[in-house]
Design a protein around this motif. Structure first.
Motif, PDB file in Angstrom:
ATOM      1  N   VAL A  49      41.719  45.844  43.176  1.00 25.47           N
ATOM      2  CA  VAL A  49      40.962  44.590  43.231  1.00 25.47           C
ATOM      3  C   VAL A  49      39.856  44.637  42.184  1.00 25.47           C
ATOM      4  CG1 VAL A  49      39.378  43.182  44.581  1.00 25.47           C
ATOM      5  CG2 VAL A  49      41.464  44.043  45.631  1.00 25.47           C
ATOM      6  N   THR A  50      39.756  43.554  41.387  1.00 26.01           N
ATOM      7  CA  THR A  50      38.685  43.410  40.391  1.00 26.01           C
ATOM      8  C   THR A  50      38.061  42.035  40.563  1.00 26.01           C
ATOM      9  OG1 THR A  50      40.088  42.424  38.690  1.00 26.01           O
ATOM     10  CG2 THR A  50      39.963  44.839  38.751  1.00 26.01           C
ATOM     11  N   LEU A  51      36.953  41.795  39.811  1.00 26.35           N
ATOM     12  CA  LEU A  51      36.421  40.435  39.727  1.00 26.35           C
ATOM     13  C   LEU A  51      37.422  39.555  39.001  1.00 26.35           C
ATOM     14  CD1 LEU A  51      32.708  41.216  38.766  1.00 26.35           C
ATOM     15  CD2 LEU A  51      33.657  40.759  41.039  1.00 26.35           C
ATOM     16  N   LYS A  52      37.284  38.251  39.109  1.00 26.07           N
ATOM     17  CA  LYS A  52      38.237  37.323  38.495  1.00 26.07           C
ATOM     18  C   LYS A  52      38.368  37.549  36.995  1.00 26.07           C
ATOM     19  CE  LYS A  52      39.326  32.385  38.104  1.00 26.07           C
ATOM     20  NZ  LYS A  52      38.863  31.005  38.405  1.00 26.07           N
ATOM     21  N   ALA A  56      34.710  45.266  37.222  1.00 22.39           N
ATOM     22  CA  ALA A  56      34.808  46.067  38.435  1.00 22.39           C
ATOM     23  C   ALA A  56      33.971  45.474  39.562  1.00 22.39           C
ATOM     24  CB  ALA A  56      34.365  47.502  38.161  1.00 22.39           C
ATOM     25  N   VAL A  57      34.446  45.642  40.821  1.00 19.53           N
ATOM     26  CA  VAL A  57      33.681  45.255  42.008  1.00 19.53           C
ATOM     27  C   VAL A  57      32.721  46.390  42.328  1.00 19.53           C
ATOM     28  CG1 VAL A  57      33.807  44.586  44.420  1.00 19.53           C
ATOM     29  CG2 VAL A  57      35.620  43.904  42.836  1.00 19.53           C
ATOM     30  N   ALA A  58      31.436  46.061  42.460  1.00 23.84           N
ATOM     31  CA  ALA A  58      30.418  47.100  42.640  1.00 23.84           C
ATOM     32  C   ALA A  58      30.658  47.930  43.894  1.00 23.84           C
ATOM     33  CB  ALA A  58      29.030  46.466  42.698  1.00 23.84           C
ATOM     34  N   ASP A  59      30.957  47.291  45.022  1.00 23.69           N
ATOM     35  CA  ASP A  59      31.107  48.023  46.289  1.00 23.69           C
ATOM     36  C   ASP A  59      32.030  47.222  47.195  1.00 23.69           C
ATOM     37  OD1 ASP A  59      30.914  49.481  48.561  1.00 23.69           O
ATOM     38  OD2 ASP A  59      28.750  49.214  48.860  1.00 23.69           O
ATOM     39  N   THR A  67      32.373  35.598  46.216  1.00 23.36           N
ATOM     40  CA  THR A  67      32.793  36.296  44.994  1.00 23.36           C
ATOM     41  C   THR A  67      34.251  35.964  44.688  1.00 23.36           C
ATOM     42  OG1 THR A  67      31.293  38.115  45.507  1.00 23.36           O
ATOM     43  CG2 THR A  67      33.009  38.522  43.855  1.00 23.36           C
ATOM     44  N   GLU A  68      34.541  35.581  43.419  1.00 27.22           N
ATOM     45  CA  GLU A  68      35.908  35.281  43.004  1.00 27.22           C
ATOM     46  C   GLU A  68      36.601  36.576  42.572  1.00 27.22           C
ATOM     47  OE1 GLU A  68      35.686  32.192  40.105  1.00 27.22           O
ATOM     48  OE2 GLU A  68      35.612  30.630  41.634  1.00 27.22           O
ATOM     49  N   LEU A  69      37.757  36.886  43.218  1.00 33.49           N
ATOM     50  CA  LEU A  69      38.395  38.192  43.055  1.00 33.49           C
ATOM     51  C   LEU A  69      39.851  38.052  42.631  1.00 33.49           C
ATOM     52  CD1 LEU A  69      36.937  39.567  46.386  1.00 33.49           C
ATOM     53  CD2 LEU A  69      36.197  40.308  44.112  1.00 33.49           C
ATOM     54  N   LYS A  70      40.396  39.177  42.134  1.00 30.83           N
ATOM     55  CA  LYS A  70      41.809  39.252  41.740  1.00 30.83           C
ATOM     56  C   LYS A  70      42.398  40.531  42.313  1.00 30.83           C
ATOM     57  CE  LYS A  70      42.899  40.262  37.436  1.00 30.83           C
ATOM     58  NZ  LYS A  70      43.140  40.121  35.994  1.00 30.83           N
ATOM     59  N   THR A 105      38.855  33.925  46.953  1.00 22.27           N
ATOM     60  CA  THR A 105      37.385  33.958  47.063  1.00 22.27           C
ATOM     61  C   THR A 105      37.002  34.681  48.354  1.00 22.27           C
ATOM     62  OG1 THR A 105      37.209  31.858  45.886  1.00 22.27           O
ATOM     63  CG2 THR A 105      35.299  32.554  47.151  1.00 22.27           C
ATOM     64  N   MET A 106      36.039  35.590  48.259  1.00 20.40           N
ATOM     65  CA  MET A 106      35.627  36.383  49.424  1.00 20.40           C
ATOM     66  C   MET A 106      35.061  35.466  50.501  1.00 20.40           C
ATOM     67  SD  MET A 106      35.696  39.464  50.496  1.00 20.40           S
ATOM     68  CE  MET A 106      35.119  40.333  51.975  1.00 20.40           C
ATOM     69  N   PRO A 107      35.677  35.482  51.732  1.00 15.96           N
ATOM     70  CA  PRO A 107      35.162  34.633  52.816  1.00 15.96           C
ATOM     71  C   PRO A 107      33.956  35.272  53.490  1.00 15.96           C
ATOM     72  CG  PRO A 107      37.085  35.850  53.580  1.00 15.96           C
ATOM     73  CD  PRO A 107      36.892  36.219  52.134  1.00 15.96           C
TER      74      PRO A 107
END
Length: 615
Positions: A49-52, A56-59, A67-70, A105-107
């Motif tokens: 999983v990364t940001l869109k 990198a996702v911090a934590d 947060t928009e994710l991939k 998107t992170m709920p």
């Protein structure tokens, strides 16, 4: 999250409780509830999983809501093939559930995301099913019904692929495929029919931003911000552009624009500079020029070029010909109305001098000079509102806060950002005199810091503002004692050579010894009330002192036309300030008068004595 306080001791339990009880101590208390952005846990199995944008996702144990994710499932191996996603706390469409890459998107709750893999079946000597990967398109059976499993399409299946719909910024171009041969006609057709071969197929619909041709003659075209246009033969639809006609010469003068494929207003048609947006078709733009007539020996008419504004005579009637405006004509220019995307900022002109006030006024009056004038109303794009909170806390001590117009503030604990405010320190008393402002979260100039009354705009954070007072020092208007004291130290006010000043000297100091604050206040008050114009309050700042002196002198006229950086050109007090500076009773430094700077009573007395001595 917790409480942050100064001047109050809280237990660890109280510090994290939303509601606490306490007793007010014998000192000031500053109590602040601190908040944090909510986060939730994201558990991922057999995937990355990364940001869109790929960052990198911090934590993953504390992902901020929104947060928009991939998420990308791990690559297939010989013994493991991606099948679908299994998730808790996240809803996926049928298409997303089987896509190796999903965007979400992170709920506002935890999410568990598992990429499920299956063991591939051993291939038969002649496998009958193959994978069909499709991007930016929809695949169905030839009759329009759904394909059971794109991961296992039987050889020989007759299929139909349809590219996604076009948008304003994306238009279908062609198919890019691996494992399938297409004719040239099929490659550019939005809908194609084909038969599943005996191997995997990767089919992708490719899109491009639509462009059109822009032909320009005798002019220069740039982007709205002045940057160069990459290719005039392929300008993307929606591009914001500016066209500027070539400069005039002795034999050629710009007249108007002639264009095909673009609608211009009458005003734009004769403006040298026009702004426009590239439409969804070709545009031909020609700047037309005419041969100028030879000037008369003493020309009386001159050209007035106006952009993004309307010019009329002073009485509102039409100007006969903007290309030949008689010298001395009184005119009025009005900037175009604001829109949602364009707000008037100021005037930019050549051949005309405007005051600072005129430069930012939407309507200006002027007289046509003996030369050409180019007048442009400049507009800016309004900024989008900040998603941050719109209201903040304003803590005030020993002062009163109102709106700029003097009306009450609805709630000092929730003041909207950008609100124009006025702070007035409490009145001086016999035992305390205002000294300066002490503030947190607000930058004040040196002049504001010592002014009894200040104006400011609420920033995008909390502000704490305190008026600081001090016990006034004993005044000494004449630090060098007279070796021959006057045997009658208490003359009638206004009856001695120093304009009554000796009266306050006698009250303020006896034999050089200091007296109390009460005597200081009483003595200075008595003297100033005796010399100030009837009904006038004792001046507290430089502006009030200037008005008092000017009023006492009979409000004389002055030849001065001076302007000051910190005094409005239309201020009622400007005439008084010009007079005191012109007569030398008061001074200005570097173009600033500092009208709000506090003046002590002894300074008022000394200035008044100087005025009286000049007679």
């Amino acid at each position: 999250k917790n409480w942050n306080c100064t001047g109050l001791e809280l237990t660890e339990e109280q510090r994290t409780a939303r509601e606490i009880y306490f007793t007010m101590p014998d000192h000031d208390v500053n109590l602040k509830a601190e908040f944090v952005t909510p986060t939730n846990k994201l558990e991922v199995t057999d995937a990355k999983v990364t940001l869109k944008d790929g960052g990198a996702v911090a934590d993953l144990t504390a992902v901020p809501v929104g947060t928009e994710l991939k998420a990308i499932a791990y690559e297939d191996t010989e013994t493991s093939v991606f099948k679908s996603w299994s998730c808790t706390g996240l809803e996926l469409t049928e298409e997303q559930s089987t896509a190796r890459v999903v965007y979400f998107t992170m709920p506002d709750h935890d999410v568990n995301l598992v990429a499920e893999f299956v063991t591939p079946t051993k291939p038969d000597p002649a496998p009958e099913n193959y994978k069909l990967i499709v991007s930016y398109a929809k695949v169905t059976l030839k009759d329009g019904s759904a394909v059971a499993d794109l991961m296992a399409v039987p050889v020989g299946t007759e299929l139909k692929a349809t590219a996604d719909e076009d948008t304003e910024t994306s238009v279908f171009k062609s198919w890019s495929c691996t494992g399938l041969e297409l004719t040239e006609e099929q490659r550019t057709a939005r809908e194609i029919y084909f038969t599943m071969p005996d191997h995997d197929v990767n089919l992708k619909a490719e899109f491009v931003t639509p462009t059109n041709k822009l032909e320009v003659t005798d002019a220069k075209v740039t982007l709205k911000d002045g940057g160069a246009v990459a290719d005039l033969t392929a300008v993307p639809v929606g591009t914001e552009l500016v066209a500027t006609a070539d400069e005039d010469t002795e034999t050629s003068v710009f007249k108007n624009w002639n264009c095909t494929g673009l609608e211009l207003t009458e005003e734009q048609r004769t403006a040298r500079v026009v702004y426009f947006t590239m439409p969804d078709h070709d545009v031909n733009l020609v700047a037309e020029f005419v041969t100028p007539t030879k000037p008369d020996p003493a020309p009386e008419n001159y050209k007035l070029i106006v952009s993004y504004a309307k010019v009329t005579l002073k009485d509102g009637s039409a100007v006969a010909d903007l290309m030949a405006v008689p010298v001395g004509t009184e005119l009025k220019a009005t900037a175009d109305e604001d829109t949602e995307t364009s707000v008037f900022k100021n005037w930019n002109c050549t051949g005309l001098e405007l005051t600072e006030e005129q430069r930012t006024a939407r309507v200006v009056y002027f007289t046509m000079p003996d030369h050409d004038v180019n007048l442009v109303a400049e507009f800016v794009t309004p900024t989008k509102p900040d998603p941050a909170p719109e209201t903040y806390k304003l803590i005030v001590s020993y002062a009163k806060i109102t709106l700029k117009d003097g009306s009450a503030v609805a709630d000092l604990k929730a003041v909207p950002m950008g609100t124009e405010l006025k702070a007035t320190a409490d009145e001086d008393t016999e035992t305390r005199v205002f000294k300066n402002w002490n503030c947190t979260g607000l930058e004040l100039t040196e002049e504001q810091r010592t002014a009894h009354e200040i104006y400011f705009t609420m920033p995008d954070h909390d502000v704490e503002l305190t008026a600081v007072f001090e016990v006034p020092a004993t005044p000494d208007p004449d630090p060098t004692p007279d070796p021959k004291p006057n045997p009658d130290p208490t003359p009638a006010p206004g009856g001695d050579s120093d304009g009554g000043g000796a009266a306050i000297v006698a009250v303020a100091a006896v034999g050089g010894a200091a007296i109390g604050v009460g005597a200081y206040i009483a003595g200075t008050t008595a003297y100033l009330k005796s010399v100030l114009p009837e009904g006038m309050a004792i001046p507290a700042n430089r502006q009030q002192l200037a008005v008092a002196l000017w009023t006492a002198a009979g409000k004389p006229a002055t030849q001065s036309t001076a302007l000051f950086n910190d005094v409005a050109a239309d201020a009622a007090e400007l005439q008084a300030i010009r007079w005191v500076v012109d007569t030398g009773l008061m001074s200005a430094q570097d173009g600033s008068f500092k009208p709000g700077s506090r003046v002590g009573r002894m300074e008022v007395i000394r200035t008044w004595k100087t005025y009286q001595q000049r007679g």
